[in-house]
Scaffold this active site. Structure first.
Site, PDB file in Angstrom:
ATOM      1  N   GLU A  23       0.791  -1.225   0.000  1.00 64.55           N
ATOM      2  CA  GLU A  23       0.000   0.000   0.000  1.00 64.55           C
ATOM      3  C   GLU A  23       0.826   1.279   0.000  1.00 64.55           C
ATOM      4  O   GLU A  23       0.414   2.288  -0.579  1.00 64.55           O
ATOM      5  CB  GLU A  23      -0.937   0.018   1.227  1.00 64.55           C
ATOM      6  CG  GLU A  23      -1.972  -1.099   1.261  1.00 64.55           C
ATOM      7  CD  GLU A  23      -3.037  -0.939   0.195  1.00 64.55           C
ATOM      8  OE1 GLU A  23      -3.116   0.147  -0.414  1.00 64.55           O
ATOM      9  OE2 GLU A  23      -3.795  -1.908  -0.041  1.00 64.55           O
ATOM     10  N   SER A  74     -36.976 -26.831 -15.762  1.00 63.67           N
ATOM     11  CA  SER A  74     -38.346 -26.579 -16.216  1.00 63.67           C
ATOM     12  C   SER A  74     -39.017 -25.364 -15.583  1.00 63.67           C
ATOM     13  O   SER A  74     -40.116 -24.997 -16.015  1.00 63.67           O
ATOM     14  CB  SER A  74     -39.208 -27.822 -15.958  1.00 63.67           C
ATOM     15  OG  SER A  74     -38.824 -28.872 -16.819  1.00 63.67           O
TER      16      SER A  74
END
Length: 689
Positions: A94, A364
């Site tokens: 960082e 289905s």
């Protein structure tokens, strides 16, 4: 010649003077700005560093069902209580110059600006740990110049009044790690089930890769991306001499083990539901110009504790031991409010939400939407097609597809849409898609706002395109709501810590969207009641017969089955519910007991939550009429015809002939001209003008 040299010398001298004066002015301006900034910082004083206060969740009756940020309050730890690899990994990935700069890394800023200019867009950030800490404490994450300026001011003030160790400690205790975890201690316990002090090098690198983007780098969301970022961090740590090359290699080869802790979050009511609430709340609060990290919010949700409890108890009753997973959601047709949600059998083991995040083949349960498109394109509930062995060609005749029914049998005679849906005949579905075409089906899917791509293959009619249970339940909810789409909602109200209302769903101007005509929506609803009616039994029984004995009121529903998935989605006029069960890895669901889970959970939940409520029928809209017909022929029923049922039809489709009419029977069962088509669709005219 001398005059020209003199002029050049004079011009050069003037330029030098200008540069010198400009330098003095710039230096004075910079010095003045610095002094002003310093005076401003001294006058304003040190920023108050505090952990956001808890936000509270309420159910639809105002009862507290959980809160947020509780882990952060419990688990604030000092640097001495954190594995030394954590701050090392943080600095490596960082902010490599953290201990050298005073809040800003000018080299990184210049590099980022250069890359942004070359790319023509923002491609790289240059925020230091101090800036990120300032943003976590005081600001939003919007990419605006105003926010950047405020971030810079806060970062400068933090650097003046606090030591580097305090800033690093604060950052590590407030940064977000996903899944509601703020701070390394909470994250360590959540992901590894142990304190941050006990983390290994490999575990530390993996953990510190998450804040870059928790929705991308959480190992619970995407293990491959998490591992790749871990290896990047280990390489950076080695480059900056935090670790040796040997340590790096050992850590890269180490297999990490996730052991999600049974934390406070997992003990909340409906943890999967609350995760979705937090996402929606974050978006709402951001749109209102605030940031959810401020805390202190009271969030009133749509959760119905009776529904949630019924869902959890029914699932616990029917789920067999093992790896079989489940997804469940219920919502109200009239409002779109989500009343209950279960995203898996155990949130502490797997916070992956199988309702909203998983995409599987629906089988289905897609058929009602296909038939909805058919109703819009000339079909009626009494449109008859022959159910027989059929080979379909597609891709310009280059490929073939032969659908089969679950039991491998066929009706071997024409059946109506009403019967085809009740027994889930696959041949009828594929013929329907072939007749209406793929485009109308895709257009309906898009109108229903279902995130699913319809492939131009016959198998699409049988639900081979992947979709979430959330989207399918939302679609059925829209059918129940007479074709009016209600946006699925988790939150009804948000107030801040002072009791001020930030958001009230009743005051929001949300326009309902009509996605299907009321007549077609009602016809579909009534067709879906056929799943429970034995009158439709043929070569295969109606798909809901096994749970019919538990049914005490009208329901409209459809089951769905694939090799690895079991579904049941359906509704009453008051409530819609969707259930899925299967295996995360797509393992085949073969056990007979497992195959009953979906249906039993659905019917017992619906019966439980409707107990004590009035029985509401599905009411036909104007232009639709109910007629008792003979199932076999589609003619008006007489005592001479055994299989009789009430079927609703649009006025133009109501039959005019009796079921005993010889011409009707002869016409219904005659074969089509093979040169005309490879399947038989019977003209609508014999139903009447």
């Amino acid at each position: 010649m001398r005059r020209a040299q003199y002029r050049k010398k004079t011009t050069r001298s003037k330029r030098m003077k200008r540069v010198f004066l400009l330098s003095i002015v710039a230096s004075c301006a910079f010095f003045s700005a610095f002094v002003t900034l310093r005076i401003y910082a001294q006058i304003v004083g040190a920023p108050i560093i505090q952990v956001p206060i808890s936000s509270v969740f309420l159910d639809n009756q105002g009862n507290v069902i959980g809160d947020r940020f509780e882990e952060q309050r419990r688990y604030w730890v000092s640097l001495d209580e954190i594995s030394p690899f954590i701050p090392q990994a943080t600095i490596a990935v960082e902010d490599q110059e953290f201990y050298e700069h005073h809040g800003f890394d000018y080299t990184r800023i210049a590099s980022a600006l250069l890359k942004d200019v070359k790319a023509g867009k923002k491609v790289e950030g240059a925020s230091t740990i101090t800036q990120q800490y300032a943003r976590n404490l005081f600001l939003t994450h919007d990419k605006t110049w105003t926010r950047k300026l405020n971030e810079a001011l806060y970062a400068y003030r933090l650097e003046i009044f606090y030591e580097k160790e305090e800033l690093l400690e604060g950052y590590l205790n407030t940064v977000y790690f996903g899944h509601g975890m703020y701070g390394v201690e909470a994250a360590s316990r959540f992901y590894y089930g142990k304190s941050a002090k006990s983390l290994t090098l490999a575990e530390s690198a993996l953990l510190m890769g998450i804040p870059k983007g928790p929705t991308h780098y959480s190992p619970l969301v995407n293990e491959e991306k998490a591992k790749n970022r871990q290896q990047l961090i280990l390489t950076l740590m080695n480059n900056q001499q935090f670790i040796t090359a040997e340590q790096k290699e050992r850590a890269m080869e180490e297999n990490f083990v996730l052991k999600t802790e049974d934390s406070v979050v997992t003990k909340k009511t409906a943890p999967y539901f609350l995760e979705e609430v937090w996402k929606e709340a974050s978006q709402i609060i951001k749109e209102k110009g605030h940031r959810i990290e401020e805390g202190g919010w009271t969030i009133t949700t749509t959760l119905n504790k009776k529904h949630q409890q019924a869902a959890e108890e029914t699932i616990q009753k029917w789920m067999p031991e093992g790896e079989l997973q489940i997804g469940f959601i219920s919502m109200e047709p009239r409002t779109g409010y989500v009343t209950a949600m279960v995203g898996g059998r155990d949130f502490s083991t797997s916070p992956f939400n199988r309702v909203t995040q998983a995409k599987r083949q629906p089988g289905s349960i897609i058929k009602p939407l296909l038939y909805g498109a058919a109703l819009e394109n000339g079909f009626s509930p009494l449109t008859y097609l022959k159910s027989e062995r059929t080979i379909f060609t597609y891709d310009n005749g280059r490929r073939e597809y032969e659908p089969k029914n679950v039991n491998g049998e066929f009706a071997e005679n024409p059946i109506s849409m009403a019967q085809a849906l009740a027994i889930s005949d696959n041949i009828y579905a594929v013929k329907t898609l072939e007749h209406i075409g793929y485009k109308p089906f895709q257009q309906l899917i898009e109108r229903f706002d279902i995130k699913m791509k319809i492939d131009d293959t016959p198998a699409t009619a049988l639900g081979t395109s992947e979709v979430s249970l959330f989207d399918m339940t939302k679609a059925y909810n829209t059918i129940s709501a007479k074709g009016i789409q209600k946006k699925p909602t988790y939150i009804t109200k948000i107030t801040d810590n002072d009791g001020n209302t930030l958001y009230d769903v009743q005051k929001e101007k949300v326009k309902d969207k009509v996605v299907m005509q009321e007549q077609d929506a009602f016809l579909l609803s009534h067709l879906l009641t056929g799943m429970f009616d034995p009158i439709f039994n043929d070569y295969s029984p109606s798909t809901g017969i096994s749970i019919r004995a538990k049914q005490t009121r009208p329901y409209a529903a459809k089951s769905g089955t694939t090799i690895s998935d079991q579904y049941l989605v359906g509704f009453s006029p008051q409530l819609t519910a969707g259930v899925w069960n299967g295996y995360d890895q797509g393992k085949q669901v073969s056990d007979a007991e497992a195959k009953q889970v979906t249906k039993q959970v659905w019917i017992e939940f619906m019966e439980s939550v409707h107990r004590g409520l009035p029985v509401e029928p599905f009411i036909a809209p104007p232009g639709v009429r109910g007629v008792i017909v003979d199932i076999k022929t589609g003619g008006i029923a007489t005592s001479a015809c055994e299989k009789q049922r009430l079927i609703y039809l649009k006025e133009k489709d109501v039959p005019t002939k009796l079921c005993t009419d010889p011409s009707l029977k002869q016409h219904t069962f005659e074969e089509s001209d093979p040169e005309e088509d490879n399947w038989s669709i019977f003209p609508f005219s014999f139903f009447g003008e």
